[in-house]
Design a protein around this motif. Structure first.
Motif, short mmCIF file in Angstrom:
data_model
loop_
_atom_site.label_atom_id
_atom_site.label_comp_id
_atom_site.label_asym_id
_atom_site.label_seq_id
_atom_site.Cartn_x
_atom_site.Cartn_y
_atom_site.Cartn_z
N ASP A 81 0.80 -1.31 0.07
CA ASP A 81 0.00 -0.02 0.00
C ASP A 81 0.97 1.27 -0.04
OD1 ASP A 81 -2.52 -1.52 0.17
OD2 ASP A 81 -1.96 -1.80 2.41
N VAL A 82 1.96 1.41 0.10
CA VAL A 82 2.94 2.38 0.24
C VAL A 82 3.55 2.87 -0.77
CG1 VAL A 82 5.24 3.02 1.21
CG2 VAL A 82 3.82 1.28 2.48
N LYS A 83 3.24 4.26 -1.11
CA LYS A 83 3.65 4.87 -2.39
C LYS A 83 4.99 5.58 -2.06
CE LYS A 83 -1.06 5.80 -3.95
NZ LYS A 83 -2.13 6.66 -4.15
N VAL A 84 5.57 5.80 -3.51
CA VAL A 84 6.91 6.52 -3.36
C VAL A 84 6.61 7.92 -3.23
CG1 VAL A 84 8.94 7.13 -4.63
CG2 VAL A 84 8.09 4.59 -4.83
N SER A 85 7.39 8.58 -2.52
CA SER A 85 7.22 10.08 -2.48
C SER A 85 8.12 10.93 -3.37
CB SER A 85 7.70 10.76 -1.03
OG SER A 85 7.69 12.24 -0.80
N THR A 86 8.01 12.29 -3.69
CA THR A 86 8.87 12.95 -4.65
C THR A 86 9.66 13.77 -3.86
OG1 THR A 86 6.82 14.59 -5.15
CG2 THR A 86 7.12 12.37 -6.66
N HIS A 87 9.66 13.83 -2.61
CA HIS A 87 10.10 14.51 -1.83
C HIS A 87 11.55 14.77 -2.08
CE1 HIS A 87 11.34 16.91 1.99
NE2 HIS A 87 12.15 15.93 2.26
N GLY A 88 12.11 15.71 -2.14
CA GLY A 88 13.69 16.03 -2.39
C GLY A 88 14.24 15.61 -3.82
N LEU A 89 13.56 15.42 -4.72
CA LEU A 89 13.90 14.84 -6.00
C LEU A 89 14.98 13.88 -5.80
CD1 LEU A 89 14.53 18.31 -7.83
CD2 LEU A 89 12.40 16.90 -7.70
N TRP A 90 14.60 12.92 -4.90
CA TRP A 90 15.59 11.94 -4.49
C TRP A 90 16.00 10.95 -5.70
CZ3 TRP A 90 14.67 6.94 -5.99
CH2 TRP A 90 13.46 6.71 -6.43
N TRP A 91 15.48 10.86 -6.70
CA TRP A 91 16.01 10.06 -7.98
C TRP A 91 17.45 10.57 -8.46
CZ3 TRP A 91 11.21 12.19 -7.48
CH2 TRP A 91 10.86 13.56 -8.26
N ASN A 92 17.26 12.06 -8.42
CA ASN A 92 18.59 12.83 -8.84
C ASN A 92 19.77 12.71 -7.80
OD1 ASN A 92 17.41 13.94 -11.08
ND2 ASN A 92 16.80 15.63 -9.99
N VAL A 93 19.36 12.48 -6.53
CA VAL A 93 20.43 12.31 -5.61
C VAL A 93 21.08 10.94 -5.81
CG1 VAL A 93 20.84 12.07 -3.27
CG2 VAL A 93 19.17 13.78 -3.75
N HIS A 94 20.15 9.75 -6.09
CA HIS A 94 20.51 8.47 -6.09
C HIS A 94 21.51 8.36 -7.56
CE1 HIS A 94 17.40 6.28 -3.28
NE2 HIS A 94 17.78 7.46 -2.96
N ARG A 95 20.93 8.88 -8.55
CA ARG A 95 21.58 9.01 -9.73
C ARG A 95 22.98 9.23 -9.67
NH1 ARG A 95 22.41 12.50 -13.17
NH2 ARG A 95 20.70 13.74 -12.60
N VAL A 96 23.03 10.61 -9.14
CA VAL A 96 24.30 11.28 -8.97
C VAL A 96 25.35 10.74 -7.91
CG1 VAL A 96 25.56 13.28 -8.01
CG2 VAL A 96 23.49 13.52 -9.51
N ALA A 97 24.72 9.89 -6.94
CA ALA A 97 25.63 9.00 -6.17
C ALA A 97 26.37 7.97 -6.81
CB ALA A 97 24.94 8.90 -4.58
N LEU A 98 25.38 7.03 -7.54
CA LEU A 98 25.97 6.11 -8.04
C LEU A 98 26.86 6.56 -9.05
CD1 LEU A 98 22.43 4.05 -8.85
CD2 LEU A 98 24.10 3.37 -7.23
N GLU A 99 26.64 7.56 -9.95
CA GLU A 99 27.79 7.75 -10.79
C GLU A 99 29.05 8.25 -10.03
OE1 GLU A 99 25.92 11.33 -12.71
OE2 GLU A 99 24.70 9.85 -13.98
N SER A 100 28.91 8.76 -8.68
CA SER A 100 30.09 9.26 -8.12
C SER A 100 30.83 8.25 -7.58
CB SER A 100 29.62 10.16 -6.98
OG SER A 100 30.93 10.53 -6.18
N ALA A 101 30.07 7.17 -7.07
CA ALA A 101 30.42 6.11 -6.35
C ALA A 101 31.06 4.92 -7.38
CB ALA A 101 29.65 5.21 -5.56
N TYR A 102 30.51 4.86 -8.51
CA TYR A 102 30.93 3.62 -9.25
C TYR A 102 31.21 4.02 -10.70
CZ TYR A 102 28.88 1.07 -5.51
OH TYR A 102 28.59 0.58 -4.31
N GLY A 103 31.30 5.31 -11.14
CA GLY A 103 31.55 5.80 -12.36
C GLY A 103 32.97 5.37 -12.91
N ARG A 104 33.88 5.09 -12.04
CA ARG A 104 34.90 4.55 -12.64
C ARG A 104 35.41 2.99 -12.48
NH1 ARG A 104 39.50 9.41 -10.95
NH2 ARG A 104 38.60 10.92 -12.03
N THR A 105 34.17 2.42 -12.13
CA THR A 105 34.49 0.93 -11.99
C THR A 105 34.43 0.12 -13.28
OG1 THR A 105 31.97 0.79 -11.87
CG2 THR A 105 33.23 0.63 -9.90
N PRO A 106 35.24 -1.11 -13.63
CA PRO A 106 35.14 -1.51 -14.70
C PRO A 106 33.95 -1.63 -15.47
CG PRO A 106 36.44 -2.79 -12.86
CD PRO A 106 35.70 -1.86 -12.45
#
Length: 213
Positions: A81-106
């Motif tokens: 029953d739980v819906k995803v919130s759009t608070h904080g534009l979190w999807w941008n935060v996650h995308r940028v975090a993954l790019e920063s953490a793993y952008g240079r991985t093989p």
């Protein structure tokens, strides 16, 4: 021919839903011929893995959280029953975090396009958390070649065959593998499966196989 990852062909793994689940989660799931992802679990705000995952970036351990809308009061709600919130534009935060953490991985550039559709704003209008979790899960299983049969309820399941992992006590071993931040932080276990995929690519299933007792 069954997958070589399956070592429990006669039991059914009863799994909690998970957002970009941990390496331990996927090692456990892949070791069973059948798994039930229990979307009907009662909502519990302390059950963080449904909308949170762990990565390592340049500063060390980091948690990515999908904000959720609190269910209406009344009948005890389930996670379904739980819906995803759009608070904080979190999807941008996650995308940028993954790019920063793993952008240079093989293998980042080989797989990231498979996940980018999950970080688009237009998909979160009235989006159920369980739908997001299960759609990402399907992509992960495809990348890893996991052919465990996935169900979402216990209908037609012999309950005597169930191995219940909903308490997230995984029957796994810690198996070190290459991590791009290892020189800085040492080997960090129990991270999101994306850590394994981006660092190890096609060798990821070999690590999952070694993790199972």
């Amino acid at each position: 021919m069954s997958s070589p990852l399956i070592i429990h062909p006669d039991t059914v793994a009863l799994m909690p839903p998970a957002y970009m689940g941990s390496i331990d989660y996927y090692a456990t799931l892949a070791s069973h011929a059948t798994a039930v992802i229990d979307r009907s679990l009662r909502y519990n705000k302390r059950m963080k893995s449904t909308h949170r995952c762990d990565i390592v970036d340049t500063h060390g351990h980091m948690q990515l959280t999908v904000p959720v809308e609190k269910p209406f009061r009344g009948t005890p709600p389930s996670w379904n029953d739980v819906k995803v919130s759009t608070h904080g534009l979190w999807w941008n935060v996650h995308r940028v975090a993954l790019e920063s953490a793993y952008g240079r991985t093989p293998f980042f550039e080989y797989y990231i396009d498979r996940f980018l559709p999950f970080f688009q704003a237009d998909r979160f209008d009235n989006c159920l958390l369980m739908d997001l979790d299960c759609e990402i899960d399907a992509v992960v299983r495809n990348i890893l070649g996991i052919d465990t049969a996935i169900k979402y309820d216990l209908q037609d399941i012999d309950t005597s065959l169930i191995a219940d992992y909903r308490n997230m006590e995984w029957d796994t071993e810690v198996v070190p593998y290459y991590q791009i931040r290892q020189a800085q932080h040492g080997f960090v276990p129990h991270l999101t499966i994306l850590d394994l995929i981006f660092n190890m690519g096609p060798e990821s299933p070999l690590i999952l196989k070694k993790m199972m007792k």
